[in-house]
Design a protein around this motif. Sequence first.
Motif, PDB file in Angstrom:
ATOM      1  N   ARG A 111       0.835  -1.205   0.000  1.00 23.56           N
ATOM      2  CA  ARG A 111       0.000   0.000   0.000  1.00 23.56           C
ATOM      3  C   ARG A 111       0.873   1.259   0.000  1.00 23.56           C
ATOM      4  O   ARG A 111       0.607   2.226  -0.732  1.00 23.56           O
ATOM      5  CB  ARG A 111      -0.902  -0.027   1.230  1.00 23.56           C
ATOM      6  N   ALA A 112       1.928   1.263   0.790  1.00 29.90           N
ATOM      7  CA  ALA A 112       2.826   2.417   0.834  1.00 29.90           C
ATOM      8  C   ALA A 112       3.573   2.577  -0.484  1.00 29.90           C
ATOM      9  O   ALA A 112       3.824   3.703  -0.941  1.00 29.90           O
ATOM     10  CB  ALA A 112       3.821   2.260   1.985  1.00 29.90           C
ATOM     11  N   PHE A 113       3.922   1.461  -1.112  1.00 30.50           N
ATOM     12  CA  PHE A 113       4.617   1.495  -2.404  1.00 30.50           C
ATOM     13  C   PHE A 113       3.747   2.191  -3.445  1.00 30.50           C
ATOM     14  O   PHE A 113       4.224   3.012  -4.240  1.00 30.50           O
ATOM     15  CB  PHE A 113       4.941   0.061  -2.827  1.00 30.50           C
ATOM     16  N   GLU A 114       2.452   1.885  -3.415  1.00 33.90           N
ATOM     17  CA  GLU A 114       1.516   2.529  -4.351  1.00 33.90           C
ATOM     18  C   GLU A 114       1.304   3.996  -3.980  1.00 33.90           C
ATOM     19  O   GLU A 114       1.268   4.871  -4.850  1.00 33.90           O
ATOM     20  CB  GLU A 114       0.183   1.781  -4.336  1.00 33.90           C
ATOM     21  N   GLN A 115       1.159   4.278  -2.690  1.00 34.05           N
ATOM     22  CA  GLN A 115       0.894   5.642  -2.235  1.00 34.05           C
ATOM     23  C   GLN A 115       2.071   6.570  -2.530  1.00 34.05           C
ATOM     24  O   GLN A 115       1.893   7.695  -3.023  1.00 34.05           O
ATOM     25  CB  GLN A 115       0.611   5.636  -0.730  1.00 34.05           C
ATOM     26  N   LEU A 116       3.281   6.103  -2.246  1.00 35.97           N
ATOM     27  CA  LEU A 116       4.471   6.927  -2.440  1.00 35.97           C
ATOM     28  C   LEU A 116       4.944   6.918  -3.883  1.00 35.97           C
ATOM     29  O   LEU A 116       5.639   7.842  -4.326  1.00 35.97           O
ATOM     30  CB  LEU A 116       5.595   6.437  -1.523  1.00 35.97           C
ATOM     31  N   ASN A 127      14.360   0.433  -2.375  1.00 36.04           N
ATOM     32  CA  ASN A 127      13.569  -0.785  -2.230  1.00 36.04           C
ATOM     33  C   ASN A 127      12.098  -0.407  -2.110  1.00 36.04           C
ATOM     34  O   ASN A 127      11.757   0.734  -1.772  1.00 36.04           O
ATOM     35  CB  ASN A 127      13.943  -1.541  -0.943  1.00 36.04           C
ATOM     36  N   SER A 128      11.241  -1.378  -2.323  1.00 37.22           N
ATOM     37  CA  SER A 128       9.846  -1.236  -1.906  1.00 37.22           C
ATOM     38  C   SER A 128       9.790  -1.399  -0.388  1.00 37.22           C
ATOM     39  O   SER A 128      10.575  -2.168   0.181  1.00 37.22           O
ATOM     40  CB  SER A 128       8.997  -2.321  -2.568  1.00 37.22           C
ATOM     41  N   PRO A 129       8.860  -0.700   0.301  1.00 38.86           N
ATOM     42  CA  PRO A 129       8.715  -0.951   1.748  1.00 38.86           C
ATOM     43  C   PRO A 129       8.417  -2.408   2.066  1.00 38.86           C
ATOM     44  O   PRO A 129       8.709  -2.882   3.160  1.00 38.86           O
ATOM     45  CB  PRO A 129       7.546  -0.034   2.144  1.00 38.86           C
ATOM     46  N   GLY A 130       7.833  -3.107   1.092  1.00 39.85           N
ATOM     47  CA  GLY A 130       7.684  -4.557   1.150  1.00 39.85           C
ATOM     48  C   GLY A 130       7.236  -5.087   2.493  1.00 39.85           C
ATOM     49  O   GLY A 130       6.253  -4.641   3.082  1.00 39.85           O
ATOM     50  N   ASN A 131       8.006  -6.048   2.997  1.00 43.41           N
ATOM     51  CA  ASN A 131       7.702  -6.707   4.265  1.00 43.41           C
ATOM     52  C   ASN A 131       8.743  -6.341   5.320  1.00 43.41           C
ATOM     53  O   ASN A 131       8.977  -7.096   6.253  1.00 43.41           O
ATOM     54  CB  ASN A 131       7.679  -8.226   4.041  1.00 43.41           C
ATOM     55  N   PHE A 132       9.370  -5.179   5.148  1.00 39.49           N
ATOM     56  CA  PHE A 132      10.468  -4.804   6.026  1.00 39.49           C
ATOM     57  C   PHE A 132       9.956  -4.141   7.306  1.00 39.49           C
ATOM     58  O   PHE A 132       8.756  -4.057   7.553  1.00 39.49           O
ATOM     59  CB  PHE A 132      11.456  -3.914   5.269  1.00 39.49           C
ATOM     60  N   THR A 133      10.879  -3.665   8.127  1.00 40.81           N
ATOM     61  CA  THR A 133      10.548  -3.233   9.489  1.00 40.81           C
ATOM     62  C   THR A 133       9.491  -2.132   9.514  1.00 40.81           C
ATOM     63  O   THR A 133       8.578  -2.150  10.356  1.00 40.81           O
ATOM     64  CB  THR A 133      11.816  -2.759  10.205  1.00 40.81           C
ATOM     65  N   ALA A 134       9.590  -1.151   8.628  1.00 40.54           N
ATOM     66  CA  ALA A 134       8.617  -0.055   8.618  1.00 40.54           C
ATOM     67  C   ALA A 134       7.207  -0.578   8.392  1.00 40.54           C
ATOM     68  O   ALA A 134       6.245  -0.139   9.041  1.00 40.54           O
ATOM     69  CB  ALA A 134       8.993   0.974   7.546  1.00 40.54           C
ATOM     70  N   ALA A 135       7.068  -1.531   7.465  1.00 42.93           N
ATOM     71  CA  ALA A 135       5.747  -2.092   7.186  1.00 42.93           C
ATOM     72  C   ALA A 135       5.245  -2.917   8.375  1.00 42.93           C
ATOM     73  O   ALA A 135       4.041  -2.946   8.660  1.00 42.93           O
ATOM     74  CB  ALA A 135       5.796  -2.946   5.922  1.00 42.93           C
ATOM     75  N   LYS A 136       6.148  -3.587   9.076  1.00 48.06           N
ATOM     76  CA  LYS A 136       5.753  -4.344  10.271  1.00 48.06           C
ATOM     77  C   LYS A 136       5.184  -3.397  11.334  1.00 48.06           C
ATOM     78  O   LYS A 136       4.204  -3.721  12.018  1.00 48.06           O
ATOM     79  CB  LYS A 136       6.963  -5.111  10.821  1.00 48.06           C
ATOM     80  N   LEU A 137       5.808  -2.229  11.484  1.00 46.80           N
ATOM     81  CA  LEU A 137       5.305  -1.248  12.444  1.00 46.80           C
ATOM     82  C   LEU A 137       3.915  -0.747  12.032  1.00 46.80           C
ATOM     83  O   LEU A 137       3.062  -0.489  12.892  1.00 46.80           O
ATOM     84  CB  LEU A 137       6.283  -0.087  12.573  1.00 46.80           C
ATOM     85  N   ALA A 138       3.674  -0.623  10.727  1.00 50.39           N
ATOM     86  CA  ALA A 138       2.351  -0.205  10.251  1.00 50.39           C
ATOM     87  C   ALA A 138       1.288  -1.233  10.653  1.00 50.39           C
ATOM     88  O   ALA A 138       0.155  -0.872  10.989  1.00 50.39           O
ATOM     89  CB  ALA A 138       2.377  -0.018   8.734  1.00 50.39           C
ATOM     90  N   TRP A 139       1.670  -2.511  10.618  1.00 49.34           N
ATOM     91  CA  TRP A 139       0.728  -3.556  11.055  1.00 49.34           C
ATOM     92  C   TRP A 139       0.390  -3.373  12.532  1.00 49.34           C
ATOM     93  O   TRP A 139      -0.781  -3.463  12.931  1.00 49.34           O
ATOM     94  CB  TRP A 139       1.316  -4.942  10.823  1.00 49.34           C
TER      95      TRP A 139
END
Length: 486
Positions: A111-116, A127-139
Amino acid sequence: MILLGYDIGSSSVKASLVDAESGVCLDSASYPDTEAPIAAPRPGFAEQRPEDWWSYLKAATLRLFERERKAVGAIGISYQMHGLVCVDKDLNPLRPAIIWCDSRAVPYGNRAFEQLGAEWCLEHLLNSPGNFTAAKLAWVKENEPEVFAKIDRILLPGDWMAAKMTGEACTTVSGLSEGIFWDFKENAPSKKLLDAFGFSQSFLPEIVPTFAEQGRLKKDIAEELGLQPGTPVTYRAGDQPNNALSLNVFNPGEIASTAGTSGVVYGVSGTVAHDPLSRVNCFAHVNHGAAAPRLGVLLCINGTGILNAWMRRNIVPEGMSYQEMDAIAAGIPAGSDGVCILPFGNGAERVLGNREVGCSLHGIDFNRHTRAHLLRAAQEGIAFSMRYGIGIMEEMGVSVRKIHAGKANLFLSDIFRQTLADTTGAVIELYDTDGAAGAARGAGIGAGIYKNTQEAFASLERVAHVEPQRRAVLDEAYEKWISMIQ
């Protein structure tokens, strides 16, 4: 001067002592003896308790010193990458760590990849934010708001271990880049990414150099570990950058590689670049700086050594060793007499655009080919898959001249080593080292015991050297292999 290195993995914690002057690894210990548990409360989840990492580290340390107590001059830490540890103001974990192999955050990263925008993400974050730490925090923000409201800092696994030791929360540029928090164009944490996810920049701890004093052991922690209070922590890095450091890989054109169940190729680039198809990841290497960029280009191939293990379980008689399998395969000439194996039978491969193509066998002639052909074709197919990934690195401007690896797993095989050298044109050098010993040497650099990386690794023992031999038959075999995955 004695240096202490820790390698905090998802299966165990290893500790090593290195004599700074001679470079000799004096002793090593690890804990637990069986693979540490990973909790999966729901499908796709993978969590571990940071408190368990600490208990493993204590146990490994006590084992290390059970025969003789030694004075330690500096401590270095290597750790499993991409994890998320949420802590309160007292540095206590608020929930179990969401570790590298947890996949719950994929929709948030997408979602962030599309938004940004893909172009902005790849140019600024690499990189794409993918499944990395920032995306984990979003969860966590969306699914556990009560936890999110209590967060004082978010830490990577190695950050938390250092904070536990010293009482000081800090991180590195390399660490922020692996979490996809670092903007390489702005040379700063990415405000645009933080705003897109709705994170406060105050969540990010202080940034310290990878090689520098990052805190000193607290008195109570020193007593727990049997070390001297005030011992400095002077190095930390994620496991893949640290593996490259352990193998003396710092400069453009050098590559570190491992080939266990999966295979990793980690190349150093001197330019800030990205793969437009996002088939590889790019992070700040341990010696990265804005004035002298050093990017680690990370390729992971899921289906490498696991193919060789499958062959052992299903193709050869029970009890046959890998050495015996190699001896059988050595009786077949390079190119496997036309037999070709794609090793991609361990899930979707990022290098193939996240396609799940499966493992497949091609070119079998029932009247000519034998088990020996399959064994050699498996080794060649694995080497070809790594050559394919190296080709992506070359497209990004990484000039591959030399591959460094530990003498372990597939790199114990003469067939695999020579095939990889021949198909890439790179010299392969094997070394007797590991991540914990590398972290100890990194601590020596950060403490100023070594004046530079050359001095730190002057004593690193090279145990094998493989020169490439360009062979037309292997070039033809590789081209055939490539045609099978188009």
